[in-house]
Design an enzyme around this catalytic site. Structure first.
Site, PDB file in Angstrom:
ATOM      1  N   GLY A 462       0.064  24.245   4.782  1.00  0.00           N
ATOM      2  CA  GLY A 462      -0.990  23.485   4.228  1.00  0.00           C
ATOM      3  C   GLY A 462      -2.099  22.991   4.901  1.00  0.00           C
ATOM      4  NE  ARG A 621     -14.614  22.054  20.005  1.00  0.00           N
ATOM      5  CZ  ARG A 621     -14.179  23.326  20.148  1.00  0.00           C
ATOM      6  NH1 ARG A 621     -13.011  23.415  20.788  1.00  0.00           N
ATOM      7  NH2 ARG A 621     -15.095  24.287  19.911  1.00  0.00           N
ATOM      8  CB  ILE A 622     -12.785  17.555  14.229  1.00  0.00           C
ATOM      9  CG1 ILE A 622     -12.027  15.984  14.426  1.00  0.00           C
ATOM     10  CG2 ILE A 622     -12.290  17.953  12.598  1.00  0.00           C
ATOM     11  CD1 ILE A 622     -10.543  16.074  14.166  1.00  0.00           C
ATOM     12  N   PRO A 625     -13.754  20.359   9.963  1.00  0.00           N
ATOM     13  CG  PRO A 625     -15.886  19.785  10.357  1.00  0.00           C
ATOM     14  CD  PRO A 625     -14.765  20.615  10.392  1.00  0.00           C
ATOM     15  CE  LYS A 626     -14.506  21.795   1.138  1.00  0.00           C
ATOM     16  NZ  LYS A 626     -15.463  22.671   0.700  1.00  0.00           N
ATOM     17  CD  GLN A 631      -3.197  18.467   7.571  1.00  0.00           C
ATOM     18  OE1 GLN A 631      -2.296  18.093   8.287  1.00  0.00           O
ATOM     19  NE2 GLN A 631      -3.009  19.018   6.474  1.00  0.00           N
ATOM     20  CE  LYS A 694      -6.611  12.718  21.597  1.00  0.00           C
ATOM     21  NZ  LYS A 694      -6.649  11.223  22.343  1.00  0.00           N
ATOM     22  N   GLY A 695      -4.359  17.303  18.066  1.00  0.00           N
ATOM     23  CA  GLY A 695      -3.345  17.355  16.875  1.00  0.00           C
ATOM     24  C   GLY A 695      -3.737  16.348  15.895  1.00  0.00           C
ATOM     25  CD  GLU A 698       3.755  15.775  12.427  1.00  0.00           C
ATOM     26  OE1 GLU A 698       4.075  15.088  11.675  1.00  0.00           O
ATOM     27  OE2 GLU A 698       4.239  16.870  12.748  1.00  0.00           O
TER      28      GLU A 698
HETATM   29 MO1  MOS Z   1       6.316  18.089  11.054  1.00  0.00          MO
HETATM   30  S1  MOS Z   1       7.432  16.672  10.543  1.00  0.00           S
HETATM   31  O1  MOS Z   1       7.037  18.551  12.667  1.00  0.00           O
HETATM   32  O2  MOS Z   1       6.435  19.467  10.033  1.00  0.00           O
END
Ligand code: MOS
Length: 731
Positions: A462, A621-622, A625-626, A631, A694-695, A698
């Site tokens: 997703g 860094r992004i 952006p969209k 997310q 950096k992700g 989550e």
């Molecule tokens: Mo994420 S909870 O590692 O899909």
């Protein structure tokens, strides 16, 4: 090599696979229809603990279309070899149809295979099973937690708590949540001799391959897993759950391709969930709000057959704030339930609810602004590891958020603001999630027509992996986005790490960049050594590629296209294999955020509405952006669910989940969400990975529930420490 101009990265692109999705051309697991496919329906146990004493399948077998009913009395013994799997949990995983033992309500105890779905569904209701039920324990509150807790300590928290100028003790109870992705878990299994193809809903094609290889004792190379599209997962497709083995077994026993789709109701016992917790915090601070000590005592749900624990539930208590004395004990409580699993922001979001609520409670106790309190406790380095932070722009998240949200307009006094019948309140919370990176590979091919294909066995549950990887590849190759195709979700592709833990952009993105850099370098080397090229004899360092054309960085007129270069050299394509191996880091690497919420609470009815929410995120860094907004906003919706609606309810008399459907398990709908907005503070994290990210997926969930809970307190003066915050708890 000369750095490439960035055109695609950072651009607000729509999903490259969006059209396929909205026109129904994207094929999800259950959409695959191999020739001769038949249907499997799982029969679940009706007790939570005990033994099966009899199974009568005569009525089911007699139904037209039924091919076979498989259960522990007639199933072959499966090797079930060791498979550490993506989570490597202590214990022994569930072995389907291998014995008469029942471990939880809803355990698969039989499967009906029939030529039509309807026949299988009907026959499944006719399978008569009797049990010798034992007393089950499913309530976290009452259950013992034998065994040693996981512990952490620095300094002497008990002594420091006793001598603290201000001491507080609170217990928080976030409820069990189920992922409830839109797409049901589904597997289509087809044997071809000793080779097996699985079309599966998965966040990691390697995972069902390893599980099935181990369970059936066959070489992993004989198994191909295909999963091009995933309709949401949030962590519950990172592990290969028992129904996949059921599907493979059913296909083997009936010698037909088998489709198995878990019903919505079966997702509550057939796959994992975010465990419920009890999280007790004792904290000590001085009168100025400087934390001196924190003691964290946690109890979390797990099953009796596996021990699920999550490291992330301890990290925030160890390193988010300057705290000289910290102690932690974390006990997993074995229950007669199926095994939990990571769910978006795993561990961190649970911990943040407790820690960030506690910080709000301390701020109120001391009469200090909640942001100011956090600023006073902002650490210089990571006190758990002693390492410097690679990047930590949390102060900037606070100040930007406060300004954009209008935080300083709030009257700090709880229950001080009304709008007619509604009590209005604002609250904020901090978010964090560790930056994970794993090795992987990506194959890149540039064709003579000037288009490129980039492939890696990652997934897209997703976040938009197809799109973000296309952006990275397009810039590194110097191609327009429309001339790059990214493929994923197939074990035949070069291996990629698990698509979870917010590590895909960093890991696979760096892999893709490496492969595309190598390929571009190949093309540039070919050109400068080719007497027929306008770039002949130039230094490779002086050449960039833009719009499929290689040219001198300082003299764009001198150059040629990939197509010209390949045609003249009689090359059908160029190929490169990209890889990425994260280096040892000297730093503490996390993504951060600050989440702000405004709620309105009906003073007489206790209804809570989230009027607006702002998240400010430091995720490096992004790239896209969209998609980042997609997310962040999606996570805010999910976090509002955790805060106000979501709660898996178990009848502790028999271990049955009573709200195992989307009418009774409440999730936010459009009417529950209003003005949601995200801001990203600028900057890359060059220590984290070559592309500086950096992700994001989550961290954006982590602070939402405590921000809402703190806003509810501010609105009402009522501190609710159990999630979800219901109308009843506010009356
Ligand atoms: Mo994420 S909870 O590692 O899909």
């Amino acid at each position: 090599m000369s750095p490439q101009p960035q055109a695609a990265v950072g651009a607000p692109l729509s999903r490259v696979d969006g059209r396929l999705k909205v026109t129904g051309q994207a094929k999800y697991a259950a959409d695959h229809e191999p020739e001769g496919v038949v249907h499997a329906v799982v029969v679940d146990s009706r007790v939570a603990r005990g033994r099966i004493t009899s199974i009568d399948t005569r009525a089911a077998d007699a139904q037209p279309g039924v091919l076979k009913v498989i259960h522990h009395r007639n199933a072959p013994t499966l090797p079930y070899g060791p498979n550490p799997g993506s989570l490597n949990l202590p214990g022994a995983r569930l072995r389907v149809f291998q014995d008469d033992e029942v471990h939880f309500h809803g355990q698969p105890v039989a499967v009906v295979v029939a030529t039509t779905l309807e026949a299988a569904q009907h026959a499944a209701t006719l399978v008569k099973i009797e049990y010798d039920a034992e007393l089950s324990v499913t309530d976290l509150t009452d259950a013992p937690a034998p065994g040693q807790p996981v512990t952490y300590a620095r300094g002497d928290a008990e002594t420091a708590l006793q001598s603290a100028a201000v001491g507080m003790e609170m217990t928080y109870r976030p409820a069990r949540n189920h992922h409830n992705a839109m797409e049901l878990h589904a597997t289509v299994a087809q044997w071809d001799g000793d080779r097996l193809t699985l079309w599966d809903k998965t966040q990691w094609v390697q995972s069902p391959r390893a599980e099935i290889a181990a369970n059936f004792g066959i070489p992993p190379e004989n198994i191909r897993v295909v999963s091009p599209f995933v309709g949401g997962a949030f962590g519950n497709s990172a592990r290969a759950w028992p129904h996949i083995t059921v599907a493979v077994l059913a296909a083997r026993e009936t010698k037909r391709p088998v489709k198995l789709v878990l019903a919505r109701k079966q997702l509550y016992s057939g796959v994992g969930y975010r465990p419920g917790y009890e999280y007790r915090i004792r904290l000590g601070s001085d009168r100025n709000g400087r934390l001196t000590a924190m003691a964290h005592d946690l109890r979390g749900e797990t099953s009796r057959y596996e021990t699920f624990s999550e490291r992330g539930v301890l990290s925030p208590g160890q390193m988010l704030y300057t705290t000289p004395h910290v102690s932690q004990t974390y006990r997993t409580v074995p229950l007669d339930v199926n095994t939990p699993t990571p769910m978006r922001g795993p561990g961190y979001s649970t911990a943040a609810f407790a820690v960030e609520s506690a910080m709000d409670e301390l701020a109120h106790e001391l009469g200090i602004d909640p942001i100011e309190l956090r600023q006073r406790n902002e650490p210089e380095n990571d006190q758990a590891s002693g390492r410097p932070f690679s990047t930590r722009r949390l102060r900037e998240c606070y100040t930007t958020g406060a300004r954009e949200f209008g935080w300083n307009r709030r009257n700090p006094k709880p229950r001080s603001t009304r709008d007619g019948d509604w009590l209005i309140g604002t609250g904020m919370a901090t978010a964090l999630y560790d930056t994970l990176r794993f090795p992987g590979q990506a194959r890149v091919r540039l064709d003579a027509d000037g288009t490129a294909l980039v492939e890696s066995a990652t997934s897209d549950m997703g976040p938009g992996t197809y799109t973000s990887m296309t952006q990275v590849a397009a810039d590194a190759l110097g191609l327009a986005v429309r001339n790059v195709t990214f493929r994923l979700g197939d074990t035949d592709l070069p291996p990629a790490p698990i698509h979870g833990g917010s590590l895909t952009m960093a890991s696979v993105g760096s892999t893709v960049q490496d492969g595309c850099d190598k390929l571009r370098q190949q093309a540039i080397t070919l050109a400068v050594g080719d007497e027929g090229s306008p770039l002949y004899g130039a230094s490779t360092d002086d050449i960039v590629v833009r719009g499929g054309r290689l040219h001198m960085k300082d003299d764009p007129a001198r150059g040629e296209t990939y197509r010209q270069l390949l045609a003249r050299n009689d090359r059908e394509s160029l190929e490169a294999l990209g890889s990425y191996t994260p280096g040892q880091s000297r730093s503490s690497m996390y993504a951060y955020g600050a989440v702000f919420a405004e709620v309105a609470v009906d003073a007489r009815l206790g209804l809570v509405r989230v009027r607006r929410m702002l998240g400010v995120f430091d995720a490096g860094r992004i790239i896209s952006p969209k998609l980042a907004d997609s997310q962040a906003i999606g996570a805010m919706v999910g976090g509002i669910g955790t805060a106000l609606l979501e709660h898996t309810v178990t009848d502790h008399r028999d271990g049955r989940i009573v709200n195992a459907n989307l009418a009774d398990y409440l999730v936010p709908v459009n009417a529950d969400v209003r003005d949601l907005r995200a801001i990203y503070v600028d900057g890359r994290d060059d220590e984290a990975d070559p592309i500086g990210v950096k992700g994001l997926g989550e961290v954006v969930l982590v602070g939402v529930a405590p921000a809402v809970a703190n806003a509810v307190f501010h609105a009402t003066g009522r501190r609710v420490r159990d999630l979800p915050i219901t109308a009843e708890s506010l009356l």
